[in-house]
Motif scaffolding. Structure first.
Motif, short mmCIF file in Angstrom:
data_model
loop_
_atom_site.label_atom_id
_atom_site.label_comp_id
_atom_site.label_asym_id
_atom_site.label_seq_id
_atom_site.Cartn_x
_atom_site.Cartn_y
_atom_site.Cartn_z
N ALA A 116 13.41 -3.22 6.70
CA ALA A 116 12.05 -3.67 7.00
C ALA A 116 11.02 -2.78 6.31
CB ALA A 116 11.83 -3.68 8.51
N ILE A 117 11.22 -1.47 6.37
CA ILE A 117 10.29 -0.55 5.72
C ILE A 117 10.32 -0.74 4.20
CG2 ILE A 117 9.91 1.90 5.23
CD1 ILE A 117 10.73 2.48 8.13
N ALA A 118 11.52 -0.92 3.65
CA ALA A 118 11.62 -1.15 2.21
C ALA A 118 10.84 -2.40 1.81
CB ALA A 118 13.08 -1.29 1.80
N TYR A 119 10.86 -3.42 2.66
CA TYR A 119 10.12 -4.65 2.37
C TYR A 119 8.61 -4.38 2.38
CZ TYR A 119 8.23 -9.37 3.08
OH TYR A 119 7.51 -10.54 2.99
N LEU A 120 8.13 -3.66 3.39
CA LEU A 120 6.69 -3.39 3.46
C LEU A 120 6.23 -2.50 2.32
CD1 LEU A 120 6.18 -2.82 7.30
CD2 LEU A 120 5.58 -4.84 5.95
N LEU A 121 7.15 -1.70 1.75
CA LEU A 121 6.79 -0.84 0.63
C LEU A 121 7.03 -1.51 -0.72
CD1 LEU A 121 8.12 2.63 1.86
CD2 LEU A 121 5.83 1.63 2.10
N GLY A 122 7.41 -2.78 -0.70
CA GLY A 122 7.54 -3.54 -1.93
C GLY A 122 8.85 -3.40 -2.64
N GLU A 123 9.87 -2.82 -2.01
CA GLU A 123 11.17 -2.65 -2.65
C GLU A 123 12.08 -3.86 -2.49
OE1 GLU A 123 13.34 0.98 -2.40
OE2 GLU A 123 11.60 2.12 -1.77
N LEU A 124 11.75 -4.75 -1.60
CA LEU A 124 12.54 -5.96 -1.37
C LEU A 124 11.64 -7.18 -1.49
CD1 LEU A 124 14.76 -4.99 1.72
CD2 LEU A 124 15.51 -5.27 -0.65
N GLU A 125 12.25 -8.28 -1.95
CA GLU A 125 11.55 -9.55 -2.00
C GLU A 125 11.76 -10.30 -0.68
OE1 GLU A 125 9.57 -10.41 -4.42
OE2 GLU A 125 10.07 -8.61 -5.59
N GLU A 126 10.87 -11.22 -0.41
CA GLU A 126 10.95 -11.99 0.83
C GLU A 126 12.29 -12.68 1.00
OE1 GLU A 126 8.79 -16.00 2.41
OE2 GLU A 126 7.46 -14.35 1.86
N GLY A 127 12.82 -13.23 -0.09
CA GLY A 127 14.08 -13.96 -0.01
C GLY A 127 15.27 -13.10 0.35
N GLN A 128 15.14 -11.79 0.23
CA GLN A 128 16.27 -10.91 0.53
C GLN A 128 16.39 -10.59 2.02
OE1 GLN A 128 14.88 -8.03 -2.56
NE2 GLN A 128 17.02 -7.99 -3.21
N ASP A 155 7.49 -18.48 10.20
CA ASP A 155 7.12 -17.82 8.94
C ASP A 155 7.26 -16.32 9.16
OD1 ASP A 155 6.14 -17.22 6.46
OD2 ASP A 155 4.03 -17.54 6.99
N PRO A 156 8.51 -15.84 9.28
CA PRO A 156 8.74 -14.50 9.83
C PRO A 156 8.44 -13.35 8.88
CG PRO A 156 10.83 -15.50 9.19
CD PRO A 156 9.78 -16.55 9.00
N TRP A 157 8.34 -13.61 7.57
CA TRP A 157 8.28 -12.49 6.63
C TRP A 157 6.86 -12.23 6.13
CZ3 TRP A 157 12.55 -11.39 8.45
CH2 TRP A 157 13.67 -12.22 8.43
N GLN A 158 5.90 -12.42 6.97
CA GLN A 158 4.50 -12.21 6.56
C GLN A 158 4.24 -10.73 6.29
OE1 GLN A 158 1.72 -13.95 9.36
NE2 GLN A 158 3.17 -15.57 9.89
N ARG A 159 3.56 -10.46 5.18
CA ARG A 159 3.06 -9.11 4.93
C ARG A 159 1.67 -8.98 5.55
NH1 ARG A 159 6.23 -6.61 0.90
NH2 ARG A 159 7.48 -8.05 -0.37
N PHE A 160 1.16 -7.78 5.57
CA PHE A 160 -0.20 -7.58 6.09
C PHE A 160 -1.20 -8.19 5.12
CE2 PHE A 160 2.03 -3.96 8.13
CZ PHE A 160 1.73 -4.27 9.45
N PRO A 161 -2.29 -8.72 5.64
CA PRO A 161 -3.29 -9.34 4.76
C PRO A 161 -3.83 -8.34 3.74
CG PRO A 161 -3.72 -9.85 7.08
CD PRO A 161 -2.65 -8.82 7.07
N ALA A 162 -4.04 -8.81 2.54
CA ALA A 162 -4.60 -7.96 1.49
C ALA A 162 -5.94 -7.40 1.93
CB ALA A 162 -4.75 -8.75 0.19
N GLY A 163 -6.14 -6.12 1.68
CA GLY A 163 -7.40 -5.48 2.05
C GLY A 163 -7.41 -4.89 3.45
#
Length: 795
Positions: free
Chosen positions: A106-118, A380-388
């Motif tokens: 989960a942390i890797a995803y929030l830091l951009g190391e994983l794609e949503e599909g993974q 829609d479980p894999w939402q990232r935080f809103p930009a900004g």
């Protein structure tokens, strides 16, 4: 769900209460708690949803449970969020407890190391691994874990390896080496073997954070265990910190009646506390007060609402990010540190605190409730935080802060195929090992510079004395040798940062853990080493699990088991290994070697060295002996071209030792290691009986097995050509296999061409005896070998 166990509806994003005990805070801890709490809640959601998607959201045609550990992950969310988003630097390395792998994903995803599909691929082929895997996960994983206790200790050996590189190759100091482990892992002996090692006590960069949720798989851990653990770490000279209460609860402790509340919670048995967590909020005040509450406690509780009391008793330090950061700020970098962070297993989930929540999965309804609390949607479980948003910006800053510089390219040394000095006419493979290492230093100093030997208090008895005298013992600091002026001492024991031998206590698990990390330096820091560990062969089984785990994690090393087998006759059954040849054949990621002659050991050891410190490299296991062997039995070719052919066959797994052609064989004797003199003697006995016996000397059963597999599977690794050279299909004859170990290690040879076979080896525990008695007891003597061959021929 019944009222007694349902999750009550209240936000888990808490605003920290006013600070009660003033502590110095790190710069990172000035971050607004609400931002970090929001990230923690999203991490909780993502880690839970990753497991849910693997089980409830993915087709499962075979019906086998996918599994996952939502509750064990939940207890780690605060600890890991505080670390990654406010504490870690790019040079820090972290080992994550096995059951918290979804939090790491989960942390890797929030830091951009994983794609949503993974995120929906947990425990699927090619997807996110069940437990953190340095070699198989698609994102940054510092340490493979999954074998309880082994992953926890790996950062200690990595820290020692980094220090060794600093002293020998000028690497700058690294960061911290952090282990995140569950309190149940404290039951593992490997943990304590590592903690008490003398070198470990110097590692100020080592930090362990114990997820103290007081639950293991099947039970609630007794209270007395915690005090004992703290005392044991303190006795080993570790700094012991405790992160026990959250700041909301600390604020209540400061109010009238707060001392009574603290005493009540601290004296409450773990089992009672877990039951308190499972109660409906309306029942919590009464359970908290107990049978005979004091007036001060009763007055304090009466002034709080039911939900407020229920939330307060859950406010443990391991879930309070500000309290965690304040605790991290107290770490003493002059010695190892352990932090006991009190947590609740399943914190924030409907399974919170339940005794049977270890592998429990949230229902769809419960997942919807958690999504609502987390500000997201199950659909829609894999939402990232809103930009900004502050959360998105903190994620971006964290990713940039943790970005690691490119790894220097690792260039392994060019290892020669052989050295230029002849061997003694009568010698053992164990004695040859020591001489080879000493000769390597003068013949190939650049290669020898990369060699580091390790032993668990058996350096002299495994013939490393000459090497140690030349190179010295490595220590993180200079130590005075009080025996330096003793003229009768043969082994010099000079300890300083320039030594190349690392001496441990009698703990084989520590040895293989260390050589595994020394063997990973090429991929961690771009500096390849050639780690060689020596161990008594009977204890290879004890060390096998952590060594295998190190290999799985990418550590490439050489393990030498010596002395071995019933050949160590007077030592008795406790020191006579039986099944280790089978271990050599069946362990992935290694080549196993059991050379009979000194030249064979030289060729195979140099070859094994050449396979370390590189992508696709291979570890090696050598089984050596103290038996002196007449080297002329090897019948080394004098012609350079023929000698080179012999060398290549030795590396491929074996060679014919008999001088006649294979077509003339009536029976074929196949031996390996220290019993080869007996095999040769049996062939002479058979010749006296008019039977022409061929002889094959096996140097590596694992290489021959790989060749057999590759013959039928072109995609497998192996060289089938060696099989035809040793066992030509046109000339089948009965086989007799002989080894000082369990005979099934060579049993696969019957499948090369379908030969009838008699297998001689060790199938029972040994006993003290003379060498000739031991061989006769297990039918390894020349007479028994010859008799088995005659039986095969019907003579």
């Amino acid at each position: 769900m019944s009222d007694d166990g349902r999750q009550f509806e209240t936000s888990t994003q808490q605003t920290p209460a006013p600070t009660v005990n003033e502590r110095p805070l790190t710069a990172a801890s000035s971050l607004r708690g609400s931002t970090l709490d929001a990230i923690a809640q999203r991490v909780l959601w993502l880690s839970t949803a990753i497991i849910d998607a693997a089980n409830r959201g993915r087709a499962n045609p075979d019906g086998v449970k996918v599994g996952g550990h939502q509750s064990s992950s939940a207890s780690m969310v605060g600890i890991m969020t505080a670390l990654w988003f406010a504490e870690l630097g790019p040079h820090d390395r972290v080992s994550v407890k096995p059951h918290a792998s979804p939090v790491l994903h989960a942390i890797a995803y929030l830091l951009g190391e994983l794609e949503e599909g993974q995120l929906g691929t947990l425990r699927a082929r090619g997807g996110l691994q069940a437990y953190p895997s340095r070699s198989k996960d698609p994102h940054t994983v510092d340490f493979s874990t999954g074998s309880v206790g082994i992953g926890a200790t790996a950062p200690l050996w990595a820290a020692l390896s980094r220090r060794y590189l600093r002293d020998h190759f000028g690497l700058p100091p690294g960061g911290r080496f952090i282990s995140l482990l569950g309190d149940a892992e404290m039951d593992e002996g490997a943990v304590w073997e590592a903690i008490i090692d003398p070198e470990v006590r110097q590692l100020g960069e080592a930090v362990w954070i114990v997820d103290l949720n007081r639950q293991s798989l099947d039970r609630v851990i007794p209270d007395v265990q915690i005090a004992r653990l703290q005392g044991m770490f303190a006795a080993a000279d570790w700094q012991v910190l405790t992160c026990k209460w959250g700041r909301r609860l600390q604020a209540l402790f400061a109010r009238p009646g707060g001392d009574a509340l603290r005493r009540r919670l601290e004296e409450m048995p773990n089992e009672e506390y877990q039951r308190l967590l499972r109660s409906h909020p309306r029942d919590v005040p009464a359970r908290l007060l107990g049978d005979s509450p004091g007036p001060a406690l009763a007055e304090l509780v009466a002034g709080l609402g039911d939900v407020e009391v229920a939330e307060a008793v859950r406010d443990l330090g391991g879930h309070d990010i500000q309290e965690l950061l304040a605790t991290y700020a107290q770490i003493d970098d002059s010695r190892p540190t352990v932090i006991f962070a009190y947590t609740i297993k399943g914190r924030g989930l409907a399974t919170e605190g339940h005794p049977s929540n270890h592998a429990a999965q949230l229902t769809e309804e419960q997942m919807h409730e958690l999504a609502s609390l987390s500000g997201t949607d199950l659909e829609d479980p894999w939402q990232r935080f809103p930009a900004g948003s502050e959360e998105a910006e903190l994620c971006a800053r964290t990713a940039e802060r943790l970005r690691r510089p490119p790894l220097p390219s690792a260039t392994p040394p060019a290892v020669p195929v052989e050295l230029k000095w002849p061997h003694k006419q009568v010698t053992s493979t164990q004695a040859t090992l020591g001489r080879l290492l000493s000769d390597l230093k003068r013949a190939e100093p650049e290669v020898a510079r990369r060699v580091v030997t390790v032993s668990p208090d058996v350096a002299s008895s495994t013939n490393l004395g000459g090497w140690i005298n030349k190179t010295g013992i490595w220590s993180a600091s200079d130590r005075r040798d009080w025996f330096a002026d003793d003229a009768d001492r043969v082994l010099r024991w000079q300890e300083d940062p320039g030594g190349q031998h690392m001496q441990l206590g009698i703990a084989e698990v520590n040895l293989v853990g260390l050589i595994g990390e020394l063997g990973a330096t090429w991929s961690r820091w771009g500096e390849p080493l050639i780690p060689i560990g020596t161990i008594y062969d009977p204890f290879v089984g004890r060390a096998l699990e952590p060594w295998m785990f190190g290999i799985y994690a990418g550590g490439q090393s050489i393990l030498v088991g010596t002395p071995s087998g019933v050949t160590l006759a007077p030592e008795g059954g406790a020191h006579q290994s039986v099944n280790t040849p089978s271990i050599g054949v069946s362990t992935p990621g290694i080549d196993s070697w059991e050379p009979a002659f000194a030249q064979d050991l030289e060729w195979t050891l140099l070859h094994a060295m050449s396979q370390l410190g590189r992508p696709g490299g291979t570890s090696a296991y050598f089984r050596l002996s103290t038996r002196p062997v007449e080297q002329s039995l090897a019948n080394l070719p004098g012609d350079p071209a023929v000698r080179e052919r012999r060398r290549r066959q030795v590396i491929a797994g074996g060679y014919r030792l008999s001088s006649h052609r294979a077509a003339e064989d009536e029976v074929l004797l196949v031996g390996t290691g220290a019993v080869m003199p007996n095999v040769c003697a049996a062939a002479r006995t058979l010749a006296e009986q008019g039977v022409r016996a061929g002889i094959v000397c096996v140097t590596s059963a694992s290489k021959l097995f790989a060749a057999l597999m590759a013959r039928d599977d072109p995609g497998a690794q192996g060289s089938p050509a060696i099989l035809e050279q040793l066992f030509p299909a046109a000339h089948p004859v009965p086989l007799v296999t002989v080894l000082d170990g369990h005979p099934h290690a060579l049993s696969f040879l019957s499948g090369v061409r379908g030969d009838r076979m008699r297998m001689l080896g060790v199938r029972e525990f040994g006993q003290s005896a003379s060498l000739s008695e031991a061989y006769a007891l297990h039918n390894l003597d020349a007479g028994s070998i010859a008799a088995a061959a005659l039986d095969q021929l019907g003579r």
